[in-house]
Design a protein around this motif. Sequence first.
Motif, PDB file in Angstrom:
ATOM      1  N   PRO A 152      24.415  27.299  35.922  1.00  0.00           N
ATOM      2  CA  PRO A 152      25.732  26.663  36.057  1.00  0.00           C
ATOM      3  C   PRO A 152      26.782  27.472  35.297  1.00  0.00           C
ATOM      4  CG  PRO A 152      24.052  25.054  35.479  1.00  0.00           C
ATOM      5  CD  PRO A 152      23.426  26.400  35.294  1.00  0.00           C
ATOM      6  N   GLN A 153      27.950  27.629  35.911  1.00  0.00           N
ATOM      7  CA  GLN A 153      29.025  28.409  35.292  1.00  0.00           C
ATOM      8  C   GLN A 153      30.344  27.647  35.378  1.00  0.00           C
ATOM      9  OE1 GLN A 153      28.715  31.726  33.858  1.00  0.00           O
ATOM     10  NE2 GLN A 153      26.569  31.057  33.947  1.00  0.00           N
ATOM     11  N   GLU A 154      31.169  27.787  34.332  1.00  0.00           N
ATOM     12  CA  GLU A 154      32.508  27.197  34.315  1.00  0.00           C
ATOM     13  C   GLU A 154      33.510  28.257  33.865  1.00  0.00           C
ATOM     14  OE1 GLU A 154      32.585  23.628  32.018  1.00  0.00           O
ATOM     15  OE2 GLU A 154      31.172  22.567  33.319  1.00  0.00           O
ATOM     16  N   PRO A 155      33.786  29.243  34.703  1.00  0.00           N
ATOM     17  CA  PRO A 155      34.695  30.341  34.333  1.00  0.00           C
ATOM     18  C   PRO A 155      36.150  29.886  34.351  1.00  0.00           C
ATOM     19  CG  PRO A 155      34.084  30.550  36.620  1.00  0.00           C
ATOM     20  CD  PRO A 155      33.288  29.397  36.075  1.00  0.00           C
ATOM     21  N   ALA A 156      36.972  30.566  33.600  1.00  0.00           N
ATOM     22  CA  ALA A 156      38.403  30.255  33.596  1.00  0.00           C
ATOM     23  C   ALA A 156      39.063  30.727  34.888  1.00  0.00           C
ATOM     24  CB  ALA A 156      39.078  30.900  32.392  1.00  0.00           C
ATOM     25  N   THR A 157      38.565  31.828  35.450  1.00  0.00           N
ATOM     26  CA  THR A 157      39.110  32.391  36.684  1.00  0.00           C
ATOM     27  C   THR A 157      37.979  32.905  37.565  1.00  0.00           C
ATOM     28  OG1 THR A 157      39.312  34.636  35.789  1.00  0.00           O
ATOM     29  CG2 THR A 157      41.204  33.136  35.469  1.00  0.00           C
ATOM     30  N   LEU A 158      38.298  33.173  38.813  1.00  0.00           N
ATOM     31  CA  LEU A 158      37.316  33.771  39.713  1.00  0.00           C
ATOM     32  C   LEU A 158      36.994  35.202  39.295  1.00  0.00           C
ATOM     33  CD1 LEU A 158      38.657  32.509  43.165  1.00  0.00           C
ATOM     34  CD2 LEU A 158      36.571  31.778  41.994  1.00  0.00           C
ATOM     35  N   SER A 159      37.982  35.901  38.739  1.00  0.00           N
ATOM     36  CA  SER A 159      37.753  37.266  38.274  1.00  0.00           C
ATOM     37  C   SER A 159      36.743  37.287  37.136  1.00  0.00           C
ATOM     38  CB  SER A 159      39.072  37.898  37.820  1.00  0.00           C
ATOM     39  OG  SER A 159      39.996  37.982  38.892  1.00  0.00           O
ATOM     40  N   GLU A 160      36.850  36.322  36.251  1.00  0.00           N
ATOM     41  CA  GLU A 160      35.889  36.232  35.145  1.00  0.00           C
ATOM     42  C   GLU A 160      34.477  36.008  35.678  1.00  0.00           C
ATOM     43  OE1 GLU A 160      34.848  32.810  31.954  1.00  0.00           O
ATOM     44  OE2 GLU A 160      36.915  33.605  31.790  1.00  0.00           O
ATOM     45  N   ARG A 218      36.122  32.208  49.990  1.00  0.00           N
ATOM     46  CA  ARG A 218      35.972  33.562  50.528  1.00  0.00           C
ATOM     47  C   ARG A 218      35.774  34.574  49.392  1.00  0.00           C
ATOM     48  NH1 ARG A 218      38.006  34.912  55.725  1.00  0.00           N
ATOM     49  NH2 ARG A 218      38.477  33.082  56.991  1.00  0.00           N
ATOM     50  N   LEU A 219      36.551  34.414  48.327  1.00  0.00           N
ATOM     51  CA  LEU A 219      36.444  35.323  47.187  1.00  0.00           C
ATOM     52  C   LEU A 219      35.092  35.186  46.492  1.00  0.00           C
ATOM     53  CD1 LEU A 219      40.037  34.938  45.702  1.00  0.00           C
ATOM     54  CD2 LEU A 219      39.072  37.006  46.722  1.00  0.00           C
ATOM     55  N   LEU A 220      34.547  33.972  46.460  1.00  0.00           N
ATOM     56  CA  LEU A 220      33.234  33.781  45.850  1.00  0.00           C
ATOM     57  C   LEU A 220      32.151  34.555  46.605  1.00  0.00           C
ATOM     58  CD1 LEU A 220      33.222  29.969  44.971  1.00  0.00           C
ATOM     59  CD2 LEU A 220      33.124  31.874  43.363  1.00  0.00           C
ATOM     60  N   SER A 221      32.310  34.677  47.920  1.00  0.00           N
ATOM     61  CA  SER A 221      31.308  35.396  48.711  1.00  0.00           C
ATOM     62  C   SER A 221      31.529  36.905  48.707  1.00  0.00           C
ATOM     63  CB  SER A 221      31.299  34.885  50.160  1.00  0.00           C
ATOM     64  OG  SER A 221      32.500  35.229  50.825  1.00  0.00           O
ATOM     65  N   THR A 222      32.729  37.342  48.307  1.00  0.00           N
ATOM     66  CA  THR A 222      33.056  38.777  48.300  1.00  0.00           C
ATOM     67  C   THR A 222      33.792  39.116  46.997  1.00  0.00           C
ATOM     68  OG1 THR A 222      33.337  38.616  50.702  1.00  0.00           O
ATOM     69  CG2 THR A 222      34.063  40.651  49.659  1.00  0.00           C
ATOM     70  N   PRO A 223      33.084  39.178  45.865  1.00  0.00           N
ATOM     71  CA  PRO A 223      33.740  39.331  44.555  1.00  0.00           C
ATOM     72  C   PRO A 223      34.261  40.725  44.262  1.00  0.00           C
ATOM     73  CG  PRO A 223      31.370  39.396  44.302  1.00  0.00           C
ATOM     74  CD  PRO A 223      31.625  39.091  45.750  1.00  0.00           C
ATOM     75  N   SER A 224      33.858  41.725  45.038  1.00  0.00           N
ATOM     76  CA  SER A 224      34.229  43.105  44.718  1.00  0.00           C
ATOM     77  C   SER A 224      35.728  43.324  44.700  1.00  0.00           C
ATOM     78  CB  SER A 224      33.582  44.067  45.720  1.00  0.00           C
ATOM     79  OG  SER A 224      33.995  43.774  47.044  1.00  0.00           O
ATOM     80  N   VAL A 225      36.492  42.513  45.441  1.00  0.00           N
ATOM     81  CA  VAL A 225      37.944  42.707  45.493  1.00  0.00           C
ATOM     82  C   VAL A 225      38.620  42.290  44.193  1.00  0.00           C
ATOM     83  CG1 VAL A 225      38.027  42.433  47.996  1.00  0.00           C
ATOM     84  CG2 VAL A 225      38.282  40.426  46.537  1.00  0.00           C
ATOM     85  N   LEU A 226      37.885  41.678  43.270  1.00  0.00           N
ATOM     86  CA  LEU A 226      38.461  41.212  42.003  1.00  0.00           C
ATOM     87  C   LEU A 226      38.023  42.058  40.811  1.00  0.00           C
ATOM     88  CD1 LEU A 226      37.886  37.362  42.445  1.00  0.00           C
ATOM     89  CD2 LEU A 226      40.035  38.602  42.763  1.00  0.00           C
ATOM     90  N   VAL A 227      37.182  43.068  41.048  1.00  0.00           N
ATOM     91  CA  VAL A 227      36.549  43.784  39.942  1.00  0.00           C
ATOM     92  C   VAL A 227      36.711  45.295  40.084  1.00  0.00           C
ATOM     93  CG1 VAL A 227      34.338  44.221  38.791  1.00  0.00           C
ATOM     94  CG2 VAL A 227      34.857  41.940  39.648  1.00  0.00           C
ATOM     95  N   VAL A 236      34.928  45.502  35.021  1.00  0.00           N
ATOM     96  CA  VAL A 236      35.992  44.796  34.308  1.00  0.00           C
ATOM     97  C   VAL A 236      36.897  44.137  35.343  1.00  0.00           C
ATOM     98  CG1 VAL A 236      35.971  46.319  32.297  1.00  0.00           C
ATOM     99  CG2 VAL A 236      37.447  46.871  34.244  1.00  0.00           C
ATOM    100  N   PRO A 237      37.592  43.060  34.980  1.00  0.00           N
ATOM    101  CA  PRO A 237      38.468  42.387  35.954  1.00  0.00           C
ATOM    102  C   PRO A 237      39.700  43.216  36.260  1.00  0.00           C
ATOM    103  CG  PRO A 237      38.695  41.387  33.793  1.00  0.00           C
ATOM    104  CD  PRO A 237      37.565  42.363  33.681  1.00  0.00           C
ATOM    105  N   LEU A 238      40.159  43.145  37.482  1.00  0.00           N
ATOM    106  CA  LEU A 238      41.444  43.744  37.828  1.00  0.00           C
ATOM    107  C   LEU A 238      42.556  42.901  37.219  1.00  0.00           C
ATOM    108  CD1 LEU A 238      40.777  44.570  41.600  1.00  0.00           C
ATOM    109  CD2 LEU A 238      40.808  46.176  39.676  1.00  0.00           C
ATOM    110  N   ASP A 239      43.762  43.403  37.261  1.00  0.00           N
ATOM    111  CA  ASP A 239      44.898  42.649  36.736  1.00  0.00           C
ATOM    112  C   ASP A 239      44.936  41.249  37.338  1.00  0.00           C
ATOM    113  OD1 ASP A 239      47.957  41.808  37.114  1.00  0.00           O
ATOM    114  OD2 ASP A 239      47.798  43.122  35.367  1.00  0.00           O
ATOM    115  N   GLY A 240      45.245  40.266  36.487  1.00  0.00           N
ATOM    116  CA  GLY A 240      45.237  38.872  36.925  1.00  0.00           C
ATOM    117  C   GLY A 240      46.108  38.594  38.127  1.00  0.00           C
TER     118      GLY A 240
END
Length: 375
Positions: A152-160, A218-227, A236-240
């Motif tokens: 289980p995860q509770e991140p502050a953002t999808l990027s995190e 959609r972002l959860l299934s394809t996280p590469s666009v955020l990293v 590392v995360p891209l700019d917020g």
Amino acid sequence: MVQRWSGRETRLLREAMRMSLRDFADHLGISDRAISKWEAGADHYFPRPDSQSVLDTALARASDEIRRRFAEALGASDEAPSATGAIAVNSHKFVPVFIGVDHARRLGAHMTVGTAAGWLESSLADVDHPEAPTCTLHVFACGVAVFHIIQPQEPATLSELAVWRYRSYASDLKWARAKIRDLLDEDHPHGPNPEYVLSLYWLTSSPWTGSEYDTALRLLSTPSVLVDRGSPDGPVPLDGSVEETLLANGLDHPDIVSFGVRGVSTGYAGWSGVSYASVSQERSLTADELVGCELAVQALWCFTHQVQQRVEEGQDPSMPDRYGWRFLRAAYSRLSTARAQETAQHCLMREAIMKTSGLADRLRAAQDALRESAD
């Protein structure tokens, strides 16, 4: 999709199939009076086997276009659920590794017998994971072991969450390699070696509404666009602002396939993983259904990868007769053909995962290689 059919749903299915009442009745092999009676029931449900099973079978056998048309018609609302708070997801990771039939038999002898997707022979046992409250090892008789890790995860953002995903993959692979070699007492450098991790996210709480909710899945299934995975310090995360812009404007990715049903669920499958959220709990898929499908797909993907590696090394791929080309032919049929009692949503989920994983082509190629090797 439909666990109990109402008169409205019966009519929507007939309209999606573009049939008159009489033609629809002929198609189902029942009287037009029965169809008229069901449709006249409006919101009255007909859970009786004679109506439910007939309509479930009709929908399962329908074309992809009809199922999509029906799903759109069934949706009571285009809107996503209202915001429920912070981001909360159940992360399911699958780490497959080929161990061979003999190792699978020896390891599985001390485990509980089970099946994945209701047909693929396997055994399972709980194992300790340093950072997960639940981890189960599934050992398939065909020679593949799959670790199923739930966190289980509770991140502050999808990027995190995306960064955690990529960083944890490295440690999970290292842990899985050591764990499987320890269980098999195989400590030489050429022992079993897991090569990848696949994620399934079940969203349980979110701060999004409307189109942002859909984009988040959609972002959860394809996280590469955020990293940024090319950083010397690791992912590392891209700019917020990137996440904010995507949530505001949407994400149109050609490799993402939807299998959700409006008013029932939101689901997406991609090469990197699967995301799902239930809107109507009584009608949506269960976690066990999603996990069961992924276990079967990942086990077979790993199996066919082993066959492919043998071919690319210039060797004849050799497998026991029980798990030769006929085994793969049966697996292909199981995963590509709708079952009579399979709900439409389950069928859409299976088709989306099969398409984005590329497993259908791999099964055919491995089947041909094993058949040639056996001749």
